[in-house]
Write an enzyme that holds these catalytic residues in place. Structure first.
Site, PDB file in Angstrom:
ATOM      1  N   GLY A  48       0.838  -1.209   0.000  1.00  0.00           N
ATOM      2  CA  GLY A  48       0.000   0.000   0.000  1.00  0.00           C
ATOM      3  C   GLY A  48       0.860   1.241   0.000  1.00  0.00           C
ATOM      4  CG  ASN A  49      -0.105   4.619  -1.574  1.00  0.00           C
ATOM      5  OD1 ASN A  49      -0.838   5.457  -1.072  1.00  0.00           O
ATOM      6  ND2 ASN A  49      -0.435   3.941  -2.675  1.00  0.00           N
ATOM      7  CE1 TYR A  50       3.604   5.296   5.729  1.00  0.00           C
ATOM      8  CE2 TYR A  50       5.139   6.014   4.034  1.00  0.00           C
ATOM      9  CZ  TYR A  50       4.877   5.313   5.197  1.00  0.00           C
ATOM     10  OH  TYR A  50       5.883   4.639   5.824  1.00  0.00           O
ATOM     11  CB  SER A  51      -2.716   7.986  -0.541  1.00  0.00           C
ATOM     12  OG  SER A  51      -3.901   8.690  -0.819  1.00  0.00           O
ATOM     13  CB  ALA A 109      -1.551   7.277  -3.933  1.00  0.00           C
TER      14      ALA A 109
END
Ligand code: CTP
Length: 398
Positions: free
Chosen positions: A208-211, A276
């Protein structure tokens, strides 16, 4: 148009309260209905009689009328309002609104209001510059409230600095602009992607990512208040739109996001690609939890995800508008323009991670917008809701 609109005007106890008489005159002359709520301290600066005479409505200040026991419903007032204006907003009322300290009629009405709130701070320059005030104002912005910035000038203390309440005609124009702009996206269907995508590795793990989705949701709320019919195709986030008329379709992976967008984009006038999206996804999904002890150190093979923005760009029809985002750390302008061209976008919004206050997770953002001709417009650091207004204004200007 401001005519016929319901305005709740909250007046706090500051010397600038005397100017609200002129503000009410402007609203009433333009055909609005105004209900004034005064904090107990406000009555020391301007009388309720003045305000009720100007509005034609009794001023509300207490939770109930002492001699009759008549209850004043803060919930009803909050629902009646098309807009709430708090002017002047003193340091203590700003602190109470930021922290939910509901100890008077004005703050309870503010907390109950579903209407957009405009806040015009007024105080002495040092109070204005104090970190607690700055932080409280930022908190109010992060809730989606709009701040009508105080001006620099001579203050009641005779000191000169920032803290003078915006003049009544400026506050009036801000509210008038808001109502004039409200319907400028009426009849338009908008598709927004927001948040991160999760690419599953096994039943308990993902890439995943920090969005956090804040920027996409702020754009959705702004567009909905301006009349658009908005659908967000959203990755997993912990926020909700504040506007009732935003539809949210939750997805996990980039492929799921693409599938929903493919269904919606042909029926949309505007697409804004804020998500994102993970560039890669595991080639295979392991359907049991990968164990630490028994198995060899796993190698996760990745394969490319579809590019949602590029695929919508390829199918874009005349009359449709597509906007993308670019979050860059270096060669920002070059990369942004390159993405705009590659993905057949009409606009690209650039955030640079080199700018503090921009990017993932923050309540603020600093953007530049490029159009197809390479024209660039730069904007200062603002709350994400204010950035959303700039983005929608740019789209409208086309
Ligand atoms: N985007 C998309 N689908 C992807 C990747 C990106 O729709 N698979 C969209 C984003 O929502 C954004 C724009 O494309 O509007 C640019 O995203 P970004 O991640 O900055 O660019 P990439 O194309 O992934 O390029 P890079 O990772 O090399 O910067």
């Amino acid at each position: 148009m401001i005519k016929g609109k319901h305005i709740v005007l909250g007046i706090c106890g500051g010397i600038a309260a005397y100017k609200t008489a002129s503000l009410v005159r402007l609203f009433v002359k333009a055909g609005a209905e105004v209900q004034v709520i005064m904090t107990p301290a406000a009555k020391e600066f301007i009388t309720p009689v003045t305000m009720s005479a100007l509005t034609g409505k009794p001023v509300v200040s207490e939770f109930f009328t002492a001699n009759t026991g008549e209850w004043h419903s803060h919930v009803d007032l909050g629902l009646w309002a098309d807009v709430m204006v708090i002017a002047p907003a003193t340091a203590s009322s700003i602190a109470k609104m930021a922290n939910g300290v509901a100890d008077n009629m004005l703050i309870t009405s503010y907390l109950s209001s579903k209407a957009p709130v405009f806040i015009a701070p007024a105080m002495d320059l040092d109070m204005m510059a104090h970190p607690s005030t700055t932080r409280n104002i930022e908190m109010l912005r992060s809730y989606g409230n709009r701040i009508i910035d105080p001006a620099v000038g001579e203050l009641a203390s005779h000191l000169v600095g920032k803290g003078r309440m915006a003049e009544p005609d400026e506050i009036f124009n801000t509210i008038n602009d808001y109502f004039s702009r409200r319907e400028d996206l009426a009849g338009k269907k908008m598709l927004i992607t927001a948040g991160p995508t999760y690419e599953k590795i096994d039943p308990v793990r993902f890439i995943g990512n920090y969005s956090t989705g804040k920027m996409g949701y702020a754009i959705a709320d702004e567009a909905a208040t301006r009349g658009a019919d908005v659908t967000i195709v959203s990755g997993q986030v912990n926020i909700k739109p504040t506007s009732d008329n935003v539809k949210v379709i939750k997805v996990e992976s980039a492929r799921e996001m693409l599938a929903e967008c493919q269904k919606l984009f042909p029926k949309s006038d505007i697409g804004i690609m804020c998500a994102a999206v993970a560039d890669y996804t595991p080639t295979e999904y392991v359907n049991h939890k990968i164990k630490r002890e028994k198995e060899e150190i796993p190698v996760i093979k990745l394969t490319k995800n579809p590019d949602i923005a590029a695929s919508l760009g390829a199918q874009k029809k005349p009359g449709q508008l597509l906007m993308g985002f670019a979050l860059e750390t270096d060669n920002e302008d070059f990369n942004a323009i390159d993405k705009l061209k590659r993905k057949n976008l009409d606009y690209i919004v650039l955030n640079s991670l080199r700018d503090s206050g921009a990017g993932f997770g923050t309540d603020t953002n600093k953007i530049s917008i490029f159009d197809v001709n390479g024209n660039k417009r730069c904007f200062p650091l603002k709350s994400k809701r204010e950035v959303a207004t700039d983005i929608i204004d740019t789209i409208i200007s086309r």
